[in-house]
Design an enzyme around this catalytic site. Structure first.
Site, PDB file in Angstrom:
ATOM      1  N   ASP A  32       0.855  -1.196   0.000  1.00 29.92           N
ATOM      2  CA  ASP A  32       0.000   0.000   0.000  1.00 29.92           C
ATOM      3  C   ASP A  32       0.884   1.236   0.000  1.00 29.92           C
ATOM      4  OD1 ASP A  32      -2.143   1.704   0.185  1.00 29.92           O
ATOM      5  OD2 ASP A  32      -2.461   1.377   2.334  1.00 29.92           O
ATOM      6  N   SER A  83      -4.360   8.473   6.683  1.00 27.88           N
ATOM      7  CA  SER A  83      -3.808   7.540   5.705  1.00 27.88           C
ATOM      8  C   SER A  83      -2.835   8.218   4.768  1.00 27.88           C
ATOM      9  CB  SER A  83      -4.934   6.954   4.848  1.00 27.88           C
ATOM     10  OG  SER A  83      -5.578   5.922   5.523  1.00 27.88           O
TER      11      SER A  83
END
Ligand SMILES: *[C@@H]1O[C@H](CO)[C@@H](O)[C@H](O)[C@H]1NC(C)=O
Ligand SMILES: *[C@@H]1O[C@H](CO)[C@@H](O)[C@H](O)[C@H]1NC(C)=O
Ligand SMILES: *[C@@H]1O[C@H](CO)[C@@H](O)[C@H](O)[C@H]1NC(C)=O
Length: 276
Positions: A124, A223
Site C-alpha cells: 500500500d 492515511s
C-alpha cells in the site's frame, strides 16, 4: 470513498466485546504540532463538488522537493489520473487563506498493490511527482531508511496528520496538524492481536509495520501520512499510514506500510536529495 469504507467496515464487524468505539481515533491523544516540526508533511487533496474546494483526503510526505510518498489506497479508484489530485505543502492548517496547492503530474502506484484486497493486501504505497519543486520555505524532505533497517519493538516514533480524533470524530476547524508518539509493536505480536480478535483475520505481512497503543494512534484521514522515528539526531520515515481497526483500540495497533521494504522501488523513481 472506497478507502474510507475500507477503514470503517472492519469496525462494523467488530467482534471484540465492549469495544469503546468513540475512543479509537485517528491522531488520538496527540498534541498540536509546533511550527516546522514535521516540514515534510503534506495534505493530499481531491476536488469535492459538494464543498467546492480541494478537500483533504489523505496525508503524504515529501521525500524529495518534487516527490510525495503516500498510500496506494488513497488514490482509488485506479482510473483516477494525476489531474484529480493536488498537494498542499508547508501549511500546518488545512484550507488556510492563501494556501498554495501543487499540481500532480504523475501517479505511480506500487504494481503489487491489489485494489480489490485494499490496504490489508499489502504494497500500500505510491509516489506522486509534482509539477515543480516545493520551495524549501514550504517543505523539507524526510530521510528514507536503509533497506536493511530493522526497527526495534517498543521504540517510540511519531505519526502526524489531519485525520479524525476518534471514531467518527473529525478534526475540527481550524484543522491544525496533530502529532502523536506511538510505540512500535513487533510484527509477530501485532499479527497475534489481530488474529486473536476477529473473524476478519487480516495477516500482518512482512512489508507492514505496527505501531500504536490505546489512545495513541492514527485514524481516518491520516492515511498516506508518515510515521517517523529518530536515530542519530535524524528523522527517518519508517512507515506510511495504511490501515487498522477502528482507530485506537488497545489490542489493535495501527498498521503501516514498512518503508524500508520499498526503498529500492522508491529509489528507482526518486533521485537522491541531500539538502538544498
Ligand atoms: C487481487 O486479489 C483478488 C482477490 O484475492 C484476486 O482474485 C486477484 O487475482 C488479485 N489480482 C492480482 C492482479 O493479483
Ligand atoms: C490471544 O487470546 C488469548 C486467549 O484469549 C490470550 O490469552 C492472549 O493473551 C491473546 N494474545 C494476544 C497477543 O493478544
Ligand atoms: C546511528 O549511528 C551509529 C554509529 O555511527 C550507527 O552504527 C547506526 O547504524 C546509526 N543508526 C541508523 C539508524 O542510521
Amino acid at each position: 470513498m472506497l478507502w474510507l469504507l475500507l477503514l470503517i467496515l472492519p469496525c462494523l464487524g467488530a467482534s471484540v466485546p465492549g469495544t469503546p468505539g468513540p475512543e479509537r481515533p485517528g491522531i488520538v491523544g496527540g498534541c498540536p504540532v509546533a511550527a516546522r516540526s514535521f516540514p515534510w508533511q503534506v495534505s493530499l487533496r481531491f476536488y469535492s463538488m459538494r464543498q467546492h474546494r480541494w478537500q483533504h483526503q489523505c496525508g503524504g510526505s515529501l521525500v524529495h522537493p518534487r516527490w510525495v510518498l503516500t498510500a496506494a489506497h488513497c488514490l482509488e479508484p485506479q482510473e483516477l489520473g494525476a489531474c484529480a489530485f493536488r498537494v498542499q505543502a508547508g501549511g500546518l492548517r488545512l484550507y488556510a487563506p492563501g494556501e498554495e496547492l501543487s499540481r500532480v503530474v504523475q501517479i505511480i502506484r506500487h504494481p503489487e498493490y491489489n485494489s480489490s484486497l485494499g490496504a490489508a493486501g499489502g504494497a500500500d504505497i505510491a509516489l506522486l511527482r509534482l509539477e515543480a519543486d516545493v520551495p524549501r520555505g514550504r517543505g523539507v524532505p524526510v530521510s528514507l531508511p536503509a533497506a536493511a533497517l530493522s526497527i526495534p519493538a517498543r521504540k517510540i516514533c511519531w505519526v502526524t496528520g489531519w485525520g479524525d480524533l476518534g471514531y467518527h470524530r473529525p478534526l475540527p476547524p481550524p484543522y491544525h496538524l496533530r502529532e502523536v508518539a506511538v510505540p512500535v509493536v513487533g510484527n509477530g505480536e501485532c499479527d497475534q492481536r489481530y488474529r486473536n480478535s476477529s473473524r476478519h483475520r487480516p495477516a500482518i505481512r512482512d512489508d507492514m509495520l505496527c505501531a500504536g497503543d490505546k489512545d495513541q494512534n492514527s485514524c481516518q484521514g491520516d492515511s498516506g501520512g508518515p510515521l517517523v522515528c529518530r536515530w542519530n539526531c535524524t528523522w527517518v520515515q519508517v512507515g506510511v499510514v495504511s490501515w487498522g481497526r477502528c482507530c485506537g483500540l488497545q489490542n489493535f495497533p495501527g498498521v503501516y506500510t514498512r518503508v524500508a521494504s520499498y526503498v529500492p522501488w522508491i529509489r528507482s523513481y526518486v533521485p537522491w536529495f541531500s539538502g538544498p
